[in-house]
Write a protein that holds these residues in place. Structure first.
Motif, PDB file in Angstrom:
ATOM      1  N   UNK A  55      19.423  19.404   2.185  1.00  0.00           N
ATOM      2  CA  UNK A  55      20.005  20.716   1.912  1.00  0.00           C
ATOM      3  C   UNK A  55      18.977  21.660   1.318  1.00  0.00           C
ATOM      4  N   UNK A  56      17.834  21.132   0.867  1.00  0.00           N
ATOM      5  CA  UNK A  56      16.738  21.951   0.342  1.00  0.00           C
ATOM      6  C   UNK A  56      15.505  21.056   0.226  1.00  0.00           C
ATOM      7  N   UNK A  57      14.343  21.702   0.059  1.00  0.00           N
ATOM      8  CA  UNK A  57      13.083  20.965  -0.039  1.00  0.00           C
ATOM      9  C   UNK A  57      12.335  21.386  -1.301  1.00  0.00           C
ATOM     10  N   UNK A  58      11.641  20.414  -1.880  1.00  0.00           N
ATOM     11  CA  UNK A  58      10.818  20.629  -3.064  1.00  0.00           C
ATOM     12  C   UNK A  58       9.422  20.102  -2.742  1.00  0.00           C
ATOM     13  N   UNK A  68       3.501  24.897   5.956  1.00  0.00           N
ATOM     14  CA  UNK A  68       3.664  26.301   6.321  1.00  0.00           C
ATOM     15  C   UNK A  68       2.699  26.721   7.420  1.00  0.00           C
ATOM     16  N   UNK A  69       1.595  26.013   7.557  1.00  0.00           N
ATOM     17  CA  UNK A  69       0.633  26.327   8.611  1.00  0.00           C
ATOM     18  C   UNK A  69       1.046  25.733   9.955  1.00  0.00           C
ATOM     19  N   UNK A  70       1.995  24.804   9.941  1.00  0.00           N
ATOM     20  CA  UNK A  70       2.357  24.100  11.171  1.00  0.00           C
ATOM     21  C   UNK A  70       3.780  24.376  11.636  1.00  0.00           C
ATOM     22  N   UNK A  71       4.767  24.154  10.765  1.00  0.00           N
ATOM     23  CA  UNK A  71       6.156  24.122  11.212  1.00  0.00           C
ATOM     24  C   UNK A  71       6.715  25.463  11.668  1.00  0.00           C
ATOM     25  N   UNK A  72       6.309  26.608  11.131  1.00  0.00           N
ATOM     26  CA  UNK A  72       6.820  27.863  11.681  1.00  0.00           C
ATOM     27  C   UNK A  72       6.437  28.090  13.147  1.00  0.00           C
ATOM     28  N   UNK A  73       5.412  27.383  13.607  1.00  0.00           N
ATOM     29  CA  UNK A  73       4.992  27.507  15.005  1.00  0.00           C
ATOM     30  C   UNK A  73       5.884  26.683  15.942  1.00  0.00           C
ATOM     31  N   UNK A  74       6.696  25.799  15.380  1.00  0.00           N
ATOM     32  CA  UNK A  74       7.634  25.005  16.187  1.00  0.00           C
ATOM     33  C   UNK A  74       8.952  25.779  16.209  1.00  0.00           C
ATOM     34  N   UNK A  75       9.216  26.437  17.309  1.00  0.00           N
ATOM     35  CA  UNK A  75      10.336  27.383  17.373  1.00  0.00           C
ATOM     36  C   UNK A  75      11.581  26.830  18.065  1.00  0.00           C
ATOM     37  N   UNK A  81      13.481  18.491  12.648  1.00  0.00           N
ATOM     38  CA  UNK A  81      12.650  18.722  11.460  1.00  0.00           C
ATOM     39  C   UNK A  81      12.373  20.209  11.291  1.00  0.00           C
ATOM     40  N   UNK A  82      11.854  20.844  12.334  1.00  0.00           N
ATOM     41  CA  UNK A  82      11.488  22.255  12.234  1.00  0.00           C
ATOM     42  C   UNK A  82      12.683  23.135  11.900  1.00  0.00           C
ATOM     43  N   UNK A  83      13.834  22.855  12.503  1.00  0.00           N
ATOM     44  CA  UNK A  83      15.003  23.699  12.274  1.00  0.00           C
ATOM     45  C   UNK A  83      15.406  23.701  10.806  1.00  0.00           C
ATOM     46  N   UNK A  84      15.215  22.585  10.122  1.00  0.00           N
ATOM     47  CA  UNK A  84      15.580  22.505   8.709  1.00  0.00           C
ATOM     48  C   UNK A  84      14.478  23.058   7.814  1.00  0.00           C
ATOM     49  N   UNK A  85      13.240  22.685   8.095  1.00  0.00           N
ATOM     50  CA  UNK A  85      12.159  23.200   7.265  1.00  0.00           C
ATOM     51  C   UNK A  85      12.039  24.718   7.364  1.00  0.00           C
TER      52      UNK A  85
END
Length: 205
Positions: A55-58, A68-75, A81-85
């Motif tokens: 429900x959240x990440x720490x 942040x350098x990787x997962x926003x590029x997975x659309x 994983x990407x949809x949640x992160x």
């Protein structure tokens, strides 16, 4: 929310830079990418299950920057994983960051243990830590992690940052799950069970 930690470890306890050669070279670490040869379907299934409970990440600063350098590029909106992160709240513990630009991110720069204790009281399923060794070590010293998912890979490196460093809080754990993947990765889930007990093996009288 329960605070859970999921991390990748070698047999000698190293957690540094599992995913790539240049992922984290701090301290002169030269063995980045050690996990990649062991990635298999069993590992993927387990990681998908874990992210499905988030429900959240720490995150610590270094792990946050890597993600942040990787997962926003997975659309792909269906990527588990990407949809949640990319969409769920993210809290990054840092004394050097002024702001975090990744969607739905908040910087925690004060007393991390106090802030995390407050987050822990919020409703929800899991506030998940991934990697973030220094942050995890700090929270372990305050008994703030409720569950550990340790993915242990059949490789020894002899150097690198370890999850359980000297000076940690002595803690006993109870098993909450175990499985082994096709490539030989042992996945163990543990929950803290208080302080260790001690004894001595002696001769029968």
């Amino acid at each position: 929310m329960r605070i859970t930690l999921t991390t990748f470890l070698t047999l000698d306890g190293v957690m540094q830079a599992p995913g790539g050669r240049e992922e984290d070279t701090s301290g002169g670490f030269e063995h980045g990418g050690w996990l990649v040869p062991f990635a298999d379907e069993g590992m993927g299934r387990f990681v998908d299950e874990v992210f499905g409970r988030a429900d959240a990440f720490l995150l610590g600063r270094r792990t946050y920057e890597i993600f942040a350098a990787f997962w926003p590029k997975v659309t792909d909106g269906n990527d588990p994983i990407a949809s949640r992160l990319n969409n769920l709240p993210k809290y990054v513990a840092s004394t050097t960051m002024d702001k975090a630009d990744w969607n739905n991110s908040t910087v925690i720069s004060g007393n991390v243990a106090e802030e995390v204790s407050r987050l822990r009281e919020q409703p929800g399923r899991e506030l998940q830590i991934h990697g973030s060794g220094k942050l995890a070590g700090s929270l372990m010293r305050h008994d703030l992690i409720d569950e550990y998912n340790l993915l242990v890979y059949p490789v020894v490196l002899g150097a690198g940052q370890r999850l359980f460093e000297e000076g940690g809080l002595p803690t006993s754990f109870e098993p909450a799950g175990s499985r082994t993947t096709e490539a030989g990765t042992a996945i163990h889930t543990y929950r803290p069970a208080g302080r260790p007990e001690y004894g001595t093996f002696g001769l029968d009288q």
